[in-house]
Design a protein around this motif. Sequence first.
Motif: not given
Lengths: 293, 314
Positions: A140, A142-144, A229, B50-51, B53-54, B59, B61, B67, B271-272, B275-276, B281, B284-285
């Motif tokens: 949850v 990880m991105i920030p 991770f 922050d999550a 908000r994002l 966005w 990344m 954004m 989620l991973w 995001g990656f 973003v 994922s957020s």
Amino acid sequence: MTTDALYAPARSHVAPRNRARGKAGIRWNTAAGHVVMVVLSIICLFPVYWMIVSSFRPANAIFETTLWPSAASLDNYVHALKAIPIGTMLLNTFLVSAIVTVVQLFTGLLAAYAFARWRFPFDKAIYTLIALTWLVPFQVVMIPNYRLVADLGLLDSLAALILPHFAGALAVLMLAQAMRSFPTEVIEAARMDGAKSWRILWEVMAPNLRGTIASLAILLFISTWNEYFWPLLLSRTPESSVVQIGIQMFITSEGTAWGPLMAASTLASLPILLIYVVLQRQVIQSFMKSGIR
Amino acid sequence: MTDAALSQPLPARAVAVPSRRTNLRHLAPWLYLAPAAITLIIWIYWPLIDAFRLSFYEWNMLPTSPMRFVGWQNYANIFALPKFWQALSNTLVYVIGLLPLAVLIPLGIAIYTHDLPARSRNVYRAIIFMPMIIAPVVAAAIWRWLLDPGHGMVNEAISLFGYRPVRFLQDPKVAIWTIIGLTGWKLIGFSTLIFSAANANINPSLIEAARMDGASRWQIIRDIRLPLLRSTILFLTLMTILLGAQWSFSYVHVLTGGGPLGATTNIFYILWDFGFSTMSVGWSSAAAVILFLGFGAVAFILFRLMDRYSFHDN
């Protein structure tokens, strides 16, 4: 979360004999119990055994299914060492694990001491907030976290692997629990003697918490060693990464070079297995005391 | 220490020290708390905000790209995505599949083997705990080798019995059960030890008394052991429900990458992935927020249930 209350050193009481049944019945039950445990033991142990055995099989005998290798060679290790800088990675992993363990114990002791020693505004709420971090899955945040590391210019560095682990809920909670059961008279006596709070912590409390500290240290070291991770998100180059990432790179780059892969896996687990062989009892206890995470 | 305290001139102490001391006294706990608290705020609580908000932005990344505020769009997109629902239902399968391996079977084994002699029990203990300390990535590597469809030991054994090799990680119908099995492999011994410890903690005189009254082995288990083990059972069930799918992440990532055809993906993996792999973003957020709220709700309900139903044996 701790299982502290649930755990008790296996009481070595001899089970009272069942009078309704004869001795033969008991013997049969015990034998069946042994069978169950042996099967479970084989399931748990065989994969680890197979990893070590496979790592010593020469390339032309890797598909052999004999339990004991007909010939042994170190070729797989040579190959593994050539394919990834496993020495550097092991050293990195050791550094990260050792630093995380020490720092987390340090911050944990300080925070636990604050809770054990003083009543202050919102102390209960803050304690709960620390405990609740356990409920935040790493995925949850990880991105920030990743962005923060990138902004700090720490991508692909060991520092980034260590920083988020500067404190952990488990260490704070376990140490606070241990301190709570510490007799307040001793602290009072030290205070009467004019000892400052800092000295009371390090000279009176900490030495008496050796058991908890040791058990936490084992747990923190092993779980940091095995962490996957977070390094996975940050690592770019093998030289600045940990050994778990080395294994993963190995799998992706030469997926079916089974011998070398098993050699690399053996090397990656060796330190932990050594700790386990030496401190088996303590390792099991520290995992059981602290739950699963 | 005493000398230092006594040698101070008394009046000075009575006048000057108190104000400084009370100040320090108020500050002291905060200073001790600071390192841990700041770390947790920086790396967990602030990122959580922050999550949130994002999750309202689009966005990719890259620091250079803009954004864009999109409101609830990310959430709408995720809920409309079949992959998300697949991940969610797989998460449920993971949890349900793990419960027998992490709770039921260990419970049965612990009760069944409780009267083995202490000496052999210690040997078994040392062996069955082992998977717990093996790194998940290493475990994944070993099992990949053992389960290889061509030459893996497991398939060699299966072919000995005349069956065709199973494609454990490549067959969409089998793969998720393979991953569940591997996750269970890591936990089964540990859970057994937890149950054994709790079981050994039961006061033997209770069992003996029941025996005197002519209770059968099964009656003793049903009426004495199981009720007394209830809080342990609830605890491990709770851990499995909350963390089960999370424990499987390394295996999914190393062994199947969520495939084949998304068969082994779960909410943590997706989620991973968002995001990656796809670098979105916002998605994922938003998924992270959904996961966090869902996870929190489940945890809340489970803790309430545990409070209500766990049996305190004192």
